[in-house]
Scaffold this motif. Structure first.
Motif, PDB file in Angstrom:
ATOM      1  N   VAL A   1      50.015  55.900  55.862  1.00 28.92           N
ATOM      2  CA  VAL A   1      49.772  56.866  56.933  1.00 28.92           C
ATOM      3  C   VAL A   1      49.222  56.113  58.135  1.00 28.92           C
ATOM      4  O   VAL A   1      48.244  55.361  58.005  1.00 28.92           O
ATOM      5  N   GLY A   2      49.853  56.303  59.294  1.00 24.55           N
ATOM      6  CA  GLY A   2      49.387  55.681  60.513  1.00 24.55           C
ATOM      7  C   GLY A   2      48.358  56.547  61.225  1.00 24.55           C
ATOM      8  O   GLY A   2      48.525  57.765  61.338  1.00 24.55           O
ATOM      9  N   LEU A   3      47.286  55.914  61.670  1.00 30.86           N
ATOM     10  CA  LEU A   3      46.200  56.623  62.339  1.00 30.86           C
ATOM     11  C   LEU A   3      45.989  56.020  63.726  1.00 30.86           C
ATOM     12  O   LEU A   3      46.037  54.797  63.894  1.00 30.86           O
ATOM     13  N   SER A   4      45.772  56.871  64.687  1.00 24.31           N
ATOM     14  CA  SER A   4      45.395  56.442  66.028  1.00 24.31           C
ATOM     15  C   SER A   4      43.969  56.920  66.263  1.00 24.31           C
ATOM     16  O   SER A   4      43.725  58.110  66.502  1.00 24.31           O
ATOM     17  N   LEU A   5      43.043  55.990  66.167  1.00 21.75           N
ATOM     18  CA  LEU A   5      41.630  56.333  66.156  1.00 21.75           C
ATOM     19  C   LEU A   5      40.958  55.915  67.463  1.00 21.75           C
ATOM     20  O   LEU A   5      41.363  54.954  68.118  1.00 21.75           O
ATOM     21  N   LYS A   6      39.903  56.621  67.782  1.00 19.33           N
ATOM     22  CA  LYS A   6      39.129  56.351  68.980  1.00 19.33           C
ATOM     23  C   LYS A   6      37.860  55.587  68.605  1.00 19.33           C
ATOM     24  O   LYS A   6      37.485  55.519  67.429  1.00 19.33           O
ATOM     25  N   PRO A   7      37.182  55.012  69.577  1.00 20.64           N
ATOM     26  CA  PRO A   7      35.907  54.337  69.279  1.00 20.64           C
ATOM     27  C   PRO A   7      34.923  55.299  68.616  1.00 20.64           C
ATOM     28  O   PRO A   7      34.785  56.449  69.022  1.00 20.64           O
ATOM     29  N   GLY A   8      34.293  54.844  67.577  1.00 19.28           N
ATOM     30  CA  GLY A   8      33.380  55.690  66.827  1.00 19.28           C
ATOM     31  C   GLY A   8      34.020  56.322  65.611  1.00 19.28           C
ATOM     32  O   GLY A   8      33.312  56.829  64.731  1.00 19.28           O
TER      33      GLY A   8
ATOM     34  N   SER B   1      45.284  65.606  65.170  1.00 19.46           N
ATOM     35  CA  SER B   1      44.342  66.360  65.993  1.00 19.46           C
ATOM     36  C   SER B   1      43.046  65.602  66.246  1.00 19.46           C
ATOM     37  O   SER B   1      42.088  66.163  66.771  1.00 19.46           O
ATOM     38  N   GLY B   2      43.024  64.323  65.851  1.00 19.43           N
ATOM     39  CA  GLY B   2      41.849  63.493  66.097  1.00 19.43           C
ATOM     40  C   GLY B   2      40.663  63.831  65.238  1.00 19.43           C
ATOM     41  O   GLY B   2      39.514  63.617  65.654  1.00 19.43           O
ATOM     42  N   GLU B   3      40.906  64.345  64.035  1.00 22.21           N
ATOM     43  CA  GLU B   3      39.799  64.765  63.165  1.00 22.21           C
ATOM     44  C   GLU B   3      39.666  63.874  61.923  1.00 22.21           C
ATOM     45  O   GLU B   3      39.238  64.321  60.867  1.00 22.21           O
ATOM     46  N   ILE B   4      40.030  62.614  62.064  1.00 27.78           N
ATOM     47  CA  ILE B   4      39.933  61.654  60.973  1.00 27.78           C
ATOM     48  C   ILE B   4      39.010  60.509  61.403  1.00 27.78           C
ATOM     49  O   ILE B   4      39.091  60.009  62.524  1.00 27.78           O
ATOM     50  N   ALA B   5      38.151  60.098  60.485  1.00 31.17           N
ATOM     51  CA  ALA B   5      37.291  58.934  60.702  1.00 31.17           C
ATOM     52  C   ALA B   5      37.345  58.058  59.451  1.00 31.17           C
ATOM     53  O   ALA B   5      37.590  58.547  58.339  1.00 31.17           O
ATOM     54  N   LEU B   6      37.114  56.765  59.647  1.00 31.75           N
ATOM     55  CA  LEU B   6      37.129  55.804  58.541  1.00 31.75           C
ATOM     56  C   LEU B   6      35.742  55.210  58.376  1.00 31.75           C
ATOM     57  O   LEU B   6      35.088  54.828  59.362  1.00 31.75           O
TER      58      LEU B   6
END
Length: 235
Positions: A144-151, A223-228
């Protein structure tokens, strides 16, 4: 007339008496012979053999230390179950000690296989570290590809790390939604380059999760609701 009697002569106290030990002569007065020390030729021969064996072993080690072979050393971290690529391998010269290191000439074959365990940079590759099939990329798994933001991801995240995939509801998603872990131990398959989006840095990350939860992870990621969250001790 009285005949004067001569007093009997007395023997001095310090005079030697007949038969005393100090008057012995001949063999009786000699000391008993001391038996010669017993020699042990077997122990002497064993000591010589040990000395010669140690010298021979030292000579062989010195001679073999001069024999150098080309082996593969890992230059980048490779996670357990991840495929090898020639980009993560480099050549090094090592002494031929008899250990089963993978030869540099076999790097193309290694690139067709997977890592059995997580390999850190600087690891000399052995045959026990390589497997022909990966459980991480086998049936029942999905990338699964994720596009994550800082934090939303650690700044030190690397390929091969283990992470928790966490659902973090947005503030506008309703007050009843709560955070929860979607994947407790997912493998980071790839960390892409970062780019600028409206002045904010975003990161592209590919994780391997169970195929049963991959649709949920992909939906929340869109929707930008994933964090690692990184798991440093998990391999």
């Amino acid at each position: 007339m009285r005949t004067s009697e001569k007093p009997a002569s007395r023997t001095p106290l310090n005079a030697e008496r007949p038969g005393s030990a100090s008057s012995l002569s001949g063999p009786a007065s000699r000391k008993l012979p001391v038996p010669p020390r017993e020699r042990k030729p077997a122990l002497a021969a064993l000591a010589v053999l040990l000395i010669l064996g140690g010298a021979l072993a030292t000579t062989l080690l010195v001679m073999r230390s001069g024999d150098r072979v080309s082996a593969i050393v890992i230059s980048q971290q490779v996670g357990a179950g991840q495929p090898f690529t020639e980009a993560v391998m480099r050549e090094t010269q090592i002494a031929d000690t008899g250990v089963g290191y993978v030869a540099w000439a076999d790097r193309a074959l290694v690139a067709q296989n997977f890592a059995r365990v997580t390999l850190l940079p600087g690891t000399l590759l052995t045959r026990d570290m390589v497997v022909s099939a990966s459980r991480e990329l086998g049936p029942g798994k999905a990338q699964v590809g994720l596009s994550l933001k800082p934090g939303q991801m650690p700044g030190t995240l690397e390929r091969g790390d283990r992470v928790q995939v966490i659902y973090v509801p947005s503030r506008g998603g309703g007050g009843n939604a709560t955070s929860r872990v979607l994947a407790p131990n997912a493998l980071v398959h790839q960390v892409g380059g970062s780019g600028q989006t409206q002045g904010r840095t975003s990161g592209l990350v590919t994780v391997i999760v169970d195929s049963t939860i991959s649709p949920t992870v992909a939906a929340y990621a869109s929707s930008g609701e994933i964090a690692l969250a990184e798991l440093p001790g998990a391999r």
